[in-house]
Design a protein around this motif. Structure first.
Motif, PDB file in Angstrom:
ATOM      1  N   ALA A  16       0.835  -1.204   0.000  1.00  0.00           N
ATOM      2  CA  ALA A  16       0.000   0.000   0.000  1.00  0.00           C
ATOM      3  C   ALA A  16       0.870   1.254   0.000  1.00  0.00           C
ATOM      4  CB  ALA A  16      -0.931  -0.002   1.204  1.00  0.00           C
ATOM      5  N   TYR A  17       1.959   1.249   0.763  1.00  0.00           N
ATOM      6  CA  TYR A  17       2.852   2.405   0.778  1.00  0.00           C
ATOM      7  C   TYR A  17       3.517   2.610  -0.588  1.00  0.00           C
ATOM      8  CZ  TYR A  17       2.438   2.362   5.883  1.00  0.00           C
ATOM      9  OH  TYR A  17       1.960   2.386   7.174  1.00  0.00           O
ATOM     10  N   CYS A  18       3.931   1.527  -1.218  1.00  0.00           N
ATOM     11  CA  CYS A  18       4.518   1.635  -2.564  1.00  0.00           C
ATOM     12  C   CYS A  18       3.499   2.179  -3.560  1.00  0.00           C
ATOM     13  CB  CYS A  18       5.047   0.279  -3.025  1.00  0.00           C
ATOM     14  SG  CYS A  18       6.539  -0.240  -2.182  1.00  0.00           S
ATOM     15  N   ALA A  19       2.261   1.727  -3.443  1.00  0.00           N
ATOM     16  CA  ALA A  19       1.210   2.237  -4.322  1.00  0.00           C
ATOM     17  C   ALA A  19       0.979   3.728  -4.090  1.00  0.00           C
ATOM     18  CB  ALA A  19      -0.084   1.462  -4.103  1.00  0.00           C
ATOM     19  N   ALA A  20       1.072   4.183  -2.848  1.00  0.00           N
ATOM     20  CA  ALA A  20       0.900   5.604  -2.546  1.00  0.00           C
ATOM     21  C   ALA A  20       2.003   6.435  -3.184  1.00  0.00           C
ATOM     22  CB  ALA A  20       0.876   5.816  -1.035  1.00  0.00           C
ATOM     23  N   PHE A  21       3.244   5.990  -3.047  1.00  0.00           N
ATOM     24  CA  PHE A  21       4.343   6.741  -3.642  1.00  0.00           C
ATOM     25  C   PHE A  21       4.288   6.693  -5.165  1.00  0.00           C
ATOM     26  CE2 PHE A  21       6.302   6.261   0.608  1.00  0.00           C
ATOM     27  CZ  PHE A  21       6.511   7.613   0.858  1.00  0.00           C
ATOM     28  N   ALA A  22       3.881   5.564  -5.717  1.00  0.00           N
ATOM     29  CA  ALA A  22       3.712   5.470  -7.169  1.00  0.00           C
ATOM     30  C   ALA A  22       2.611   6.420  -7.637  1.00  0.00           C
ATOM     31  CB  ALA A  22       3.381   4.036  -7.573  1.00  0.00           C
ATOM     32  N   SER A  23       1.571   6.558  -6.848  1.00  0.00           N
ATOM     33  CA  SER A  23       0.481   7.466  -7.175  1.00  0.00           C
ATOM     34  C   SER A  23       0.965   8.913  -7.204  1.00  0.00           C
ATOM     35  CB  SER A  23      -0.647   7.321  -6.157  1.00  0.00           C
ATOM     36  OG  SER A  23      -1.627   8.297  -6.349  1.00  0.00           O
ATOM     37  N   ILE A  24       1.845   9.270  -6.287  1.00  0.00           N
ATOM     38  CA  ILE A  24       2.401  10.622  -6.280  1.00  0.00           C
ATOM     39  C   ILE A  24       3.207  10.864  -7.549  1.00  0.00           C
ATOM     40  CG2 ILE A  24       4.031  12.151  -5.113  1.00  0.00           C
ATOM     41  CD1 ILE A  24       3.112  10.767  -2.465  1.00  0.00           C
ATOM     42  N   GLY A  25       4.025   9.884  -7.928  1.00  0.00           N
ATOM     43  CA  GLY A  25       4.795  10.015  -9.166  1.00  0.00           C
ATOM     44  C   GLY A  25       3.902  10.075 -10.386  1.00  0.00           C
ATOM     45  N   LEU A  26       2.864   9.263 -10.400  1.00  0.00           N
ATOM     46  CA  LEU A  26       1.925   9.256 -11.519  1.00  0.00           C
ATOM     47  C   LEU A  26       1.167  10.578 -11.617  1.00  0.00           C
ATOM     48  CD1 LEU A  26       0.777   7.538 -13.802  1.00  0.00           C
ATOM     49  CD2 LEU A  26      -0.912   6.666 -12.187  1.00  0.00           C
ATOM     50  N   THR A  27       0.955  11.227 -10.490  1.00  0.00           N
ATOM     51  CA  THR A  27       0.313  12.540 -10.489  1.00  0.00           C
ATOM     52  C   THR A  27       1.139  13.546 -11.278  1.00  0.00           C
ATOM     53  OG1 THR A  27      -0.727  12.151  -8.350  1.00  0.00           O
ATOM     54  CG2 THR A  27      -0.438  14.438  -9.006  1.00  0.00           C
ATOM     55  N   VAL A  28       2.422  13.574 -11.005  1.00  0.00           N
ATOM     56  CA  VAL A  28       3.310  14.505 -11.711  1.00  0.00           C
ATOM     57  C   VAL A  28       3.368  14.165 -13.197  1.00  0.00           C
ATOM     58  CG1 VAL A  28       5.688  15.342 -11.876  1.00  0.00           C
ATOM     59  CG2 VAL A  28       4.661  14.946  -9.635  1.00  0.00           C
ATOM     60  N   VAL A  29       3.493  12.879 -13.503  1.00  0.00           N
ATOM     61  CA  VAL A  29       3.565  12.452 -14.903  1.00  0.00           C
ATOM     62  C   VAL A  29       2.282  12.805 -15.651  1.00  0.00           C
ATOM     63  CG1 VAL A  29       3.675  10.417 -16.400  1.00  0.00           C
ATOM     64  CG2 VAL A  29       5.260  10.647 -14.490  1.00  0.00           C
ATOM     65  N   SER A  30       1.130  12.565 -15.037  1.00  0.00           N
ATOM     66  CA  SER A  30      -0.136  12.867 -15.716  1.00  0.00           C
ATOM     67  C   SER A  30      -0.324  14.369 -15.902  1.00  0.00           C
ATOM     68  CB  SER A  30      -1.316  12.266 -14.960  1.00  0.00           C
ATOM     69  OG  SER A  30      -1.495  12.891 -13.717  1.00  0.00           O
ATOM     70  N   TRP A  31       0.139  15.165 -14.956  1.00  0.00           N
ATOM     71  CA  TRP A  31       0.026  16.613 -15.070  1.00  0.00           C
ATOM     72  C   TRP A  31       0.887  17.123 -16.227  1.00  0.00           C
ATOM     73  CZ3 TRP A  31       3.344  20.847 -14.273  1.00  0.00           C
ATOM     74  CH2 TRP A  31       2.712  22.088 -14.196  1.00  0.00           C
ATOM     75  N   VAL A  32       2.136  16.668 -16.269  1.00  0.00           N
ATOM     76  CA  VAL A  32       3.041  17.107 -17.338  1.00  0.00           C
ATOM     77  C   VAL A  32       2.556  16.610 -18.697  1.00  0.00           C
ATOM     78  CG1 VAL A  32       5.393  16.858 -18.235  1.00  0.00           C
ATOM     79  CG2 VAL A  32       5.032  17.313 -15.818  1.00  0.00           C
ATOM     80  N   THR A  33       2.108  15.361 -18.754  1.00  0.00           N
ATOM     81  CA  THR A  33       1.610  14.801 -20.008  1.00  0.00           C
ATOM     82  C   THR A  33       0.388  15.562 -20.496  1.00  0.00           C
ATOM     83  OG1 THR A  33       2.420  12.617 -19.388  1.00  0.00           O
ATOM     84  CG2 THR A  33       0.763  12.704 -21.120  1.00  0.00           C
ATOM     85  N   SER A  34      -0.497  15.912 -19.602  1.00  0.00           N
ATOM     86  CA  SER A  34      -1.691  16.664 -19.983  1.00  0.00           C
ATOM     87  C   SER A  34      -1.321  18.048 -20.494  1.00  0.00           C
ATOM     88  CB  SER A  34      -2.651  16.780 -18.803  1.00  0.00           C
ATOM     89  OG  SER A  34      -3.821  17.465 -19.184  1.00  0.00           O
ATOM     90  N   LEU A  35      -0.308  18.660 -19.921  1.00  0.00           N
ATOM     91  CA  LEU A  35       0.136  19.974 -20.398  1.00  0.00           C
ATOM     92  C   LEU A  35       0.700  19.893 -21.808  1.00  0.00           C
ATOM     93  CD1 LEU A  35       1.985  21.738 -17.441  1.00  0.00           C
ATOM     94  CD2 LEU A  35      -0.096  22.475 -18.583  1.00  0.00           C
ATOM     95  N   LYS A  36       1.514  18.876 -22.066  1.00  0.00           N
ATOM     96  CA  LYS A  36       2.205  18.775 -23.347  1.00  0.00           C
ATOM     97  C   LYS A  36       1.348  18.140 -24.438  1.00  0.00           C
ATOM     98  CE  LYS A  36       6.760  18.827 -21.386  1.00  0.00           C
ATOM     99  NZ  LYS A  36       8.108  18.342 -21.441  1.00  0.00           N
ATOM    100  N   ALA A  37       0.449  17.235 -24.076  1.00  0.00           N
ATOM    101  CA  ALA A  37      -0.345  16.522 -25.080  1.00  0.00           C
ATOM    102  C   ALA A  37      -1.417  17.406 -25.691  1.00  0.00           C
ATOM    103  CB  ALA A  37      -0.981  15.284 -24.460  1.00  0.00           C
ATOM    104  N   GLU A  38      -1.899  18.356 -24.947  1.00  0.00           N
ATOM    105  CA  GLU A  38      -2.958  19.228 -25.435  1.00  0.00           C
ATOM    106  C   GLU A  38      -2.528  20.677 -25.271  1.00  0.00           C
ATOM    107  OE1 GLU A  38      -6.977  17.909 -24.265  1.00  0.00           O
ATOM    108  OE2 GLU A  38      -5.862  16.504 -23.010  1.00  0.00           O
TER     109      GLU A  38
END
Length: 74
Positions: A16-38
């Motif tokens: 669960a802790y690993c999933a939480a930290f992965a979620s934080i990383g995925l948050t940054v990736v999704s934010w940057v991807t959304s900025l650049k993709a559109e």
């Protein structure tokens, strides 16, 4: 009851802790991807994507704490 079922299914607090930290990383990736993709979309759209994924982290941290308590006191 849910924590007991998760524990019986083999989910441990570390997972669960690993999933939480992965979620934080995925948050940054999704934010940057959304900025650049559109490029025509504004920052608000990227923020919504980042917040959507970012809301998972506290849930995973909470499950991690609950599982850790269950593992300790069983």
């Amino acid at each position: 009851m849910i924590v007991k079922k998760l524990h019986e299914a083999g989910v441990r607090s570390e997972h669960a802790y690993c999933a939480a930290f992965a979620s934080i990383g995925l948050t940054v990736v999704s934010w940057v991807t959304s900025l650049k993709a559109e490029p025509g979309a504004d920052v608000a759209r990227a923020d919504r994507w980042g917040l959507f994924v970012g809301e998972w982290a506290p849930t995973f941290f909470g499950l991690g704490v609950a599982l850790a308590m269950y593992e300790k006191h069983g």
